[in-house]
Design an enzyme around this catalytic site. Sequence first.
Site, PDB file in Angstrom:
ATOM      1  CE  LYS A  58      -3.726  -2.279   2.037  1.00 13.02           C
ATOM      2  NZ  LYS A  58      -4.520  -2.873   3.520  1.00 13.02           N
ATOM      3  CD  GLN A 102      -2.891  -4.356   6.474  1.00 13.09           C
ATOM      4  OE1 GLN A 102      -2.902  -3.569   5.985  1.00 13.09           O
ATOM      5  NE2 GLN A 102      -3.614  -5.416   6.202  1.00 13.09           N
ATOM      6  CG  ASP A 125      -9.110   0.283   5.170  1.00 13.73           C
ATOM      7  OD1 ASP A 125      -9.255  -0.114   3.835  1.00 13.73           O
ATOM      8  OD2 ASP A 125      -8.793  -0.465   5.828  1.00 13.73           O
TER       9      ASP A 125
END
Length: 287
Positions: A58, A102, A125
């Site tokens: 990412k 994450q 996200d």
Amino acid sequence: MSPTTTARLMDGTGLARRIVEDAATRAAEISTRTGATPCLATVLVGDDPASVTYVRMKRSRSAKAGITSRHIALPATTSTAELVDTLGALSDDPGVHGILLQHPVGPHIDERAAFEAIAPQKDVDGVTLSSFAAMSFSLPGFVSCTPGGIMRLLAEYRVDLAGKHAVVVGRSAILGKPVGMLLLAQDATVTYCHSRTRNLSALVREADVVVAAVGRPRLVRGEDIKPGAVVLDAGYNAGNVGDVDFDAARTRAELITPVPGGVGPMTIAVLLAQTVDAAAQQLDSGS
Ligand code: NAP
């Protein structure tokens, strides 16, 4: 019924590339106009090899798109309170426009509490309750990235969802549930299936659109795909195998995503696009 079609492939790799190119153009324009570069903060707890790889990927894709990233690596022993503090500080930092935690974060951490420490305007996200609610009510906000990618694929291939029966297999908070809400918002009739669903085959057989989001190789049988259906396979299992029996499904579907190269590449593309959107919103509003 004998096979009637060979499905067209939905090219996620190509569409993701175009979305990232567009994000890069917009990131450059923001940098020129405001003097500030869009910035994604990535937060990793522990050193799980898969998570380390995902974050590295990412960050490297961000860099290629002209998005800077600020990486915060926390030890596996980090407490919920410490993680919440870190995410709160990033939420308050005007130099950070998007935040990615994450996950999974480890069993000793209250993941929901950590997600909720992310300011909704930086939740690129799409993991907060606020983002989920906004998405479900079709209000402005950031969507969970894989569902967002699936919807962009459907739009790219001009799939009209109104009145269609969409069967979503899987109901996770980041994938199955949100994609069902997005399909509903486009007037599909949505059925959710999960591990307690009885007679999955019978439900899949009625689907005009199938979204597989389980993590079990070839769980969705090709012979259950209705002729002419649209099939999106988010599953990714060992050996580059999806959740749908691709070879058999392809002979019945009209459109189908390959694995890899279908849904997979769309996730990071949507993350980067949403990071640039977040930067534009924050820099233009001065917040
Ligand atoms: P998850 O959190 O493990 O959820 C799996 C879902 O599948 C659950 O809702 C579970 O039901 C359901 N399920 C399990 N066994 C089933 C069965 N036999 N029949 C019907 N449903 C069943 O997984 P996830 O995070 O949503 O990920 C799903 C898949 O997508 C994985 O392969 C993952 O690698 C992939 N994925 C890909 C991307 C990407 O392409 N970038 C991103 C995220 C995930 P219960 O709720 O009843 O347990």
